[in-house]
Design a protein around this motif. Structure first.
Motif, mmCIF file in Angstrom:
data_model
loop_
_atom_site.group_PDB
_atom_site.id
_atom_site.type_symbol
_atom_site.label_atom_id
_atom_site.label_comp_id
_atom_site.label_asym_id
_atom_site.label_seq_id
_atom_site.Cartn_x
_atom_site.Cartn_y
_atom_site.Cartn_z
ATOM 1 N N GLU A 13 -13.609 98.331 32.552
ATOM 2 C CA GLU A 13 -14.104 98.453 33.923
ATOM 3 C C GLU A 13 -13.758 97.216 34.752
ATOM 4 O O GLU A 13 -13.257 97.325 35.874
ATOM 5 N N TYR A 14 -14.004 96.050 34.196
ATOM 6 C CA TYR A 14 -13.687 94.811 34.918
ATOM 7 C C TYR A 14 -12.187 94.645 35.107
ATOM 8 O O TYR A 14 -11.729 94.220 36.170
ATOM 9 N N GLU A 15 -11.399 94.959 34.086
ATOM 10 C CA GLU A 15 -9.951 94.814 34.200
ATOM 11 C C GLU A 15 -9.378 95.750 35.270
ATOM 12 O O GLU A 15 -8.450 95.386 35.987
ATOM 13 N N ARG A 16 -9.943 96.945 35.388
ATOM 14 C CA ARG A 16 -9.511 97.877 36.420
ATOM 15 C C ARG A 16 -9.805 97.303 37.809
ATOM 16 O O ARG A 16 -8.953 97.347 38.707
ATOM 17 N N GLU A 17 -10.996 96.749 37.974
ATOM 18 C CA GLU A 17 -11.375 96.155 39.255
ATOM 19 C C GLU A 17 -10.477 94.972 39.597
ATOM 20 O O GLU A 17 -9.997 94.843 40.733
ATOM 21 N N ILE A 18 -10.206 94.116 38.624
ATOM 22 C CA ILE A 18 -9.362 92.945 38.843
ATOM 23 C C ILE A 18 -7.943 93.368 39.202
ATOM 24 O O ILE A 18 -7.333 92.810 40.114
ATOM 25 N N ALA A 19 -7.411 94.358 38.505
ATOM 26 C CA ALA A 19 -6.060 94.842 38.797
ATOM 27 C C ALA A 19 -5.976 95.414 40.206
ATOM 28 O O ALA A 19 -4.996 95.169 40.933
ATOM 29 N N PHE A 20 -6.996 96.168 40.618
ATOM 30 C CA PHE A 20 -7.021 96.733 41.966
ATOM 31 C C PHE A 20 -7.028 95.621 43.007
ATOM 32 O O PHE A 20 -6.278 95.664 43.983
ATOM 33 N N LEU A 21 -7.869 94.609 42.808
ATOM 34 C CA LEU A 21 -7.963 93.517 43.780
ATOM 35 C C LEU A 21 -6.670 92.711 43.840
ATOM 36 O O LEU A 21 -6.217 92.321 44.924
ATOM 37 N N ASN A 22 -6.058 92.459 42.690
ATOM 38 C CA ASN A 22 -4.793 91.719 42.672
ATOM 39 C C ASN A 22 -3.679 92.516 43.346
ATOM 40 O O ASN A 22 -2.863 91.952 44.076
ATOM 41 N N ALA A 23 -3.638 93.814 43.108
ATOM 42 C CA ALA A 23 -2.617 94.653 43.740
ATOM 43 C C ALA A 23 -2.803 94.664 45.258
ATOM 44 O O ALA A 23 -1.822 94.582 46.011
#
Length: 63
Positions: A13-23
């Motif tokens: 869940e956290y990795e998905r959020e981080i990837a979205f924000l970085n993208a």
């Protein structure tokens, strides 16, 4: 280190959020929202570390 399914779910869940924000930050590099997304991604990484550390401390299967 063997971990449980809940650990994997929290991490995912956290990795998905981080990837979205970085993208978002990369897509909108010239805008102020990019800087905001980058800051939120950094704070999400810290929150993820805190959440996973707390989980390992409480979970009998992980810790």
């Amino acid at each position: 280190m063997k971990t449980c399914r809940r650990f994997a779910a929290i991490r995912e869940e956290y990795e998905r959020e981080i990837a979205f924000l970085n993208a978002h930050s990369k897509r909108h590099a010239s805008k102020p929202s990019a800087k905001s997304s980058a800051k939120h991604a950094a704070s999400a990484k810290a929150r993820m570390a805190r959440a996973l550390t707390g989980h390992v401390g409480r979970c009998p299967e992980c810790g």
